[in-house]
Scaffold this motif. Structure first.
Motif, mmCIF file in Angstrom:
data_model
loop_
_atom_site.group_PDB
_atom_site.id
_atom_site.type_symbol
_atom_site.label_atom_id
_atom_site.label_comp_id
_atom_site.label_asym_id
_atom_site.label_seq_id
_atom_site.Cartn_x
_atom_site.Cartn_y
_atom_site.Cartn_z
ATOM 1 N N GLY A 146 -1.562 9.876 1.548
ATOM 2 C CA GLY A 146 -2.314 9.537 0.343
ATOM 3 C C GLY A 146 -2.707 10.757 -0.447
ATOM 4 N N THR A 149 -3.700 -4.160 -1.319
ATOM 5 C CA THR A 149 -4.391 -4.366 -0.041
ATOM 6 C C THR A 149 -5.510 -5.382 -0.195
ATOM 7 N N ARG A 163 4.219 1.404 -1.368
ATOM 8 C CA ARG A 163 5.197 1.551 -2.445
ATOM 9 C C ARG A 163 4.567 1.612 -3.822
ATOM 10 N N PHE A 164 3.324 1.184 -3.977
ATOM 11 C CA PHE A 164 2.788 1.108 -5.342
ATOM 12 C C PHE A 164 2.476 2.512 -5.853
ATOM 13 N N ILE A 209 0.841 -1.198 0.000
ATOM 14 C CA ILE A 209 0.000 0.000 0.000
ATOM 15 C C ILE A 209 0.878 1.251 0.000
ATOM 16 N N ASP A 243 -7.271 7.031 -1.610
ATOM 17 C CA ASP A 243 -6.156 6.359 -0.928
ATOM 18 C C ASP A 243 -6.399 6.345 0.568
ATOM 19 N N ARG A 298 0.234 5.716 4.840
ATOM 20 C CA ARG A 298 -0.459 5.921 3.561
ATOM 21 C C ARG A 298 -1.677 6.790 3.762
ATOM 22 N N THR A 337 -3.324 0.216 -8.238
ATOM 23 C CA THR A 337 -2.371 -0.849 -7.897
ATOM 24 C C THR A 337 -2.331 -1.037 -6.379
ATOM 25 N N ARG A 338 -2.425 0.092 -5.652
ATOM 26 C CA ARG A 338 -2.453 -0.051 -4.185
ATOM 27 C C ARG A 338 -3.675 -0.841 -3.757
#
Lengths: 109, 100
Positions: free
Chosen positions: B23, A40, A29-30, A27, B28, B19, A35-36
């Motif tokens: 994000g 996940t 590095r993508f 989650i 995100d 994140r 893609t994240r």
């Protein structure tokens, strides 16, 4: 018999922990949101499945096993639905996935 | 062994928080918070086994339920432009004309 169960549950717990960390790194590095989401979505479901199965081996035949099974069943039902809802909302919110242009490298091979 | 699983889940929760803070897009953050919630469910279950208290699993189950409901609520909130406020896109007004 008992140490076999412990061994299996430890292997499941370690595998679950490994997939959890791979999901966490995924989650972060993508590059792109979608893609994240893949990172996940996949590891989330697999990791929770493995850890809960590992706990199930520890619990043995008892009410705890039923509760663990209910949690696992519920998680396996809701996390794909949740991932779908997020993707639909993202697409609805005009978040475009990064795809190769038509003449891109993938079409040449 | 439970400590190892619990620690790895804590690490993943920290990564998800990073994140969530970093994000770029809203989705995100929603994704990171959803992952954080799922990991909390697992952490409560592992903690229940660690401290030998089976009643933690009820808490974990309820948390899994609430996590899903809140996710859907947040998504609906942001999908229809803050519940038909002034900044709502015209399409939202056509679908749901304001009551007043």
């Amino acid at each position: 018999m008992n140490d076999w169960l412990d061994l299996i549950s430890w292997v499941c717990l370690l595998a679950g922990a490994f997939f959890a960390i791979s999901g966490g790194v995924g989650i972060l590095r993508f590059p792109d949101f979608f893609t994240r989401m893949h990172a996940t979505g996949v590891t989330d479901t697999l990791c929770s499945g493995l850890i809960l199965v590992g706990l199930m081996f520890q619990a043995g035949w008892s009410a705890v096993l039923l509760k663990l099974f209910l949690i696992l069943a519920f998680l396996l039902l809701t996390s794909p639905t949740a991932a779908h809802a997020i993707a639909k909302a993202a697409l609805h919110g005009k978040l475009e996935p990064v795809v190769d242009p038509p003449g891109g490298p993938s079409s040449k091979s | 062994m439970f400590i190892a699983a619990g620690l790895s889940i804590l690490v993943v929760m920290a990564l998800a928080l990073v994140r969530a803070l970093a994000g770029p897009t809203l989705y995100d953050r929603v994704l990171a918070v959803n992952m954080f919630g799922t990991k909390t469910v697992l952490f409560i279950s592992v903690l229940g086994f660690l401290t030998g208290r089976p009643d933690f699993l009820d808490i974990a189950l309820v948390y899994a339920l609430i996590n899903f409901i809140s996710l859907v609520a947040v998504l609906r909130f942001f999908e229809f432009g803050r519940f038909r406020s002034i900044t709502a896109p015209q399409s939202a007004f056509k679908e749901h004309p304001p009551d007043e």
